[in-house]
Design a protein around this motif. Sequence first.
Motif, PDB file in Angstrom:
ATOM      1  N   ILE A   1       0.844  -1.200   0.000  1.00 59.09           N
ATOM      2  CA  ILE A   1       0.000   0.000   0.000  1.00 59.09           C
ATOM      3  C   ILE A   1       0.882   1.254   0.000  1.00 59.09           C
ATOM      4  O   ILE A   1       0.633   2.215  -0.727  1.00 59.09           O
ATOM      5  N   GLY A   2       1.932   1.257   0.813  1.00 63.54           N
ATOM      6  CA  GLY A   2       2.858   2.390   0.850  1.00 63.54           C
ATOM      7  C   GLY A   2       3.556   2.604  -0.477  1.00 63.54           C
ATOM      8  O   GLY A   2       3.728   3.735  -0.928  1.00 63.54           O
ATOM      9  N   GLN A   3       3.958   1.507  -1.124  1.00 64.76           N
ATOM     10  CA  GLN A   3       4.614   1.620  -2.432  1.00 64.76           C
ATOM     11  C   GLN A   3       3.654   2.179  -3.470  1.00 64.76           C
ATOM     12  O   GLN A   3       4.029   3.027  -4.280  1.00 64.76           O
ATOM     13  N   ILE A   4       2.417   1.716  -3.441  1.00 65.48           N
ATOM     14  CA  ILE A   4       1.419   2.232  -4.380  1.00 65.48           C
ATOM     15  C   ILE A   4       1.172   3.719  -4.113  1.00 65.48           C
ATOM     16  O   ILE A   4       1.027   4.508  -5.048  1.00 65.48           O
ATOM     17  N   ALA A   5       1.154   4.107  -2.846  1.00 68.18           N
ATOM     18  CA  ALA A   5       0.958   5.519  -2.508  1.00 68.18           C
ATOM     19  C   ALA A   5       2.095   6.372  -3.057  1.00 68.18           C
ATOM     20  O   ALA A   5       1.864   7.464  -3.584  1.00 68.18           O
ATOM     21  N   ILE A   6       3.331   5.876  -2.958  1.00 73.16           N
ATOM     22  CA  ILE A   6       4.471   6.625  -3.498  1.00 73.16           C
ATOM     23  C   ILE A   6       4.371   6.707  -5.016  1.00 73.16           C
ATOM     24  O   ILE A   6       4.605   7.768  -5.608  1.00 73.16           O
ATOM     25  N   LEU A   7       4.001   5.617  -5.671  1.00 75.94           N
ATOM     26  CA  LEU A   7       3.844   5.635  -7.133  1.00 75.94           C
ATOM     27  C   LEU A   7       2.754   6.622  -7.529  1.00 75.94           C
ATOM     28  O   LEU A   7       2.928   7.407  -8.464  1.00 75.94           O
ATOM     29  N   ARG A   8       1.659   6.619  -6.802  1.00 82.26           N
ATOM     30  CA  ARG A   8       0.557   7.547  -7.089  1.00 82.26           C
ATOM     31  C   ARG A   8       1.018   8.993  -6.916  1.00 82.26           C
ATOM     32  O   ARG A   8       0.713   9.860  -7.737  1.00 82.26           O
ATOM     33  N   ALA A   9       1.766   9.252  -5.839  1.00 82.37           N
ATOM     34  CA  ALA A   9       2.281  10.597  -5.614  1.00 82.37           C
ATOM     35  C   ALA A   9       3.212  11.009  -6.749  1.00 82.37           C
ATOM     36  O   ALA A   9       3.153  12.148  -7.220  1.00 82.37           O
ATOM     37  N   ALA A  10       4.069  10.085  -7.195  1.00 82.64           N
ATOM     38  CA  ALA A  10       4.974  10.397  -8.311  1.00 82.64           C
ATOM     39  C   ALA A  10       4.176  10.735  -9.563  1.00 82.64           C
ATOM     40  O   ALA A  10       4.514  11.682 -10.289  1.00 82.64           O
ATOM     41  N   CYS A  11       3.102  10.004  -9.814  1.00 77.25           N
ATOM     42  CA  CYS A  11       2.252  10.294 -10.984  1.00 77.25           C
ATOM     43  C   CYS A  11       1.601  11.669 -10.866  1.00 77.25           C
ATOM     44  O   CYS A  11       1.530  12.417 -11.845  1.00 77.25           O
ATOM     45  N   LEU A  12       1.136  12.005  -9.672  1.00 77.97           N
ATOM     46  CA  LEU A  12       0.524  13.317  -9.469  1.00 77.97           C
ATOM     47  C   LEU A  12       1.548  14.443  -9.645  1.00 77.97           C
ATOM     48  O   LEU A  12       1.236  15.499 -10.216  1.00 77.97           O
ATOM     49  N   ILE A  13       2.770  14.217  -9.168  1.00 74.37           N
ATOM     50  CA  ILE A  13       3.835  15.214  -9.342  1.00 74.37           C
ATOM     51  C   ILE A  13       4.125  15.401 -10.828  1.00 74.37           C
ATOM     52  O   ILE A  13       4.223  16.535 -11.313  1.00 74.37           O
ATOM     53  N   LEU A  14       4.238  14.292 -11.570  1.00 69.39           N
ATOM     54  CA  LEU A  14       4.476  14.393 -13.013  1.00 69.39           C
ATOM     55  C   LEU A  14       3.332  15.132 -13.697  1.00 69.39           C
ATOM     56  O   LEU A  14       3.561  15.932 -14.606  1.00 69.39           O
ATOM     57  N   CYS A  15       2.117  14.876 -13.267  1.00 67.89           N
ATOM     58  CA  CYS A  15       0.957  15.568 -13.835  1.00 67.89           C
ATOM     59  C   CYS A  15       1.049  17.064 -13.564  1.00 67.89           C
ATOM     60  O   CYS A  15       0.832  17.880 -14.467  1.00 67.89           O
ATOM     61  N   ASP A  16       1.400  17.437 -12.324  1.00 71.96           N
ATOM     62  CA  ASP A  16       1.536  18.851 -11.987  1.00 71.96           C
ATOM     63  C   ASP A  16       2.595  19.529 -12.853  1.00 71.96           C
ATOM     64  O   ASP A  16       2.385  20.639 -13.347  1.00 71.96           O
ATOM     65  N   PHE A  17       3.738  18.870 -13.024  1.00 71.09           N
ATOM     66  CA  PHE A  17       4.786  19.440 -13.868  1.00 71.09           C
ATOM     67  C   PHE A  17       4.313  19.577 -15.308  1.00 71.09           C
ATOM     68  O   PHE A  17       4.541  20.600 -15.960  1.00 71.09           O
TER      69      PHE A  17
END
Length: 85
Positions: A37-53
Amino acid sequence: MNVIAFPRDLGGLPADQMQEIRDIGFTHYRRVEDDLIGQIAILRAACLILCDFAMRVPDPVAGLEAHLGHLRDETAELILAAQDS
């Protein structure tokens, strides 16, 4: 090894600040190493960061492609470094 989901030219930050960002990301990743779950949360956060950029440029899809290219290049460098060690 540190994986980071930020473009290389992150606002022109100096190398020591980029390393600090890598270290922080790496520390968080290692804390959830055995936690799916923690790994998926980090992956999701990375995707959101890429989206923001990507949304900061006129063509977000092209921006995403550029950021994914940076991520792919850094991942390839990490793979090569791991194979050499």
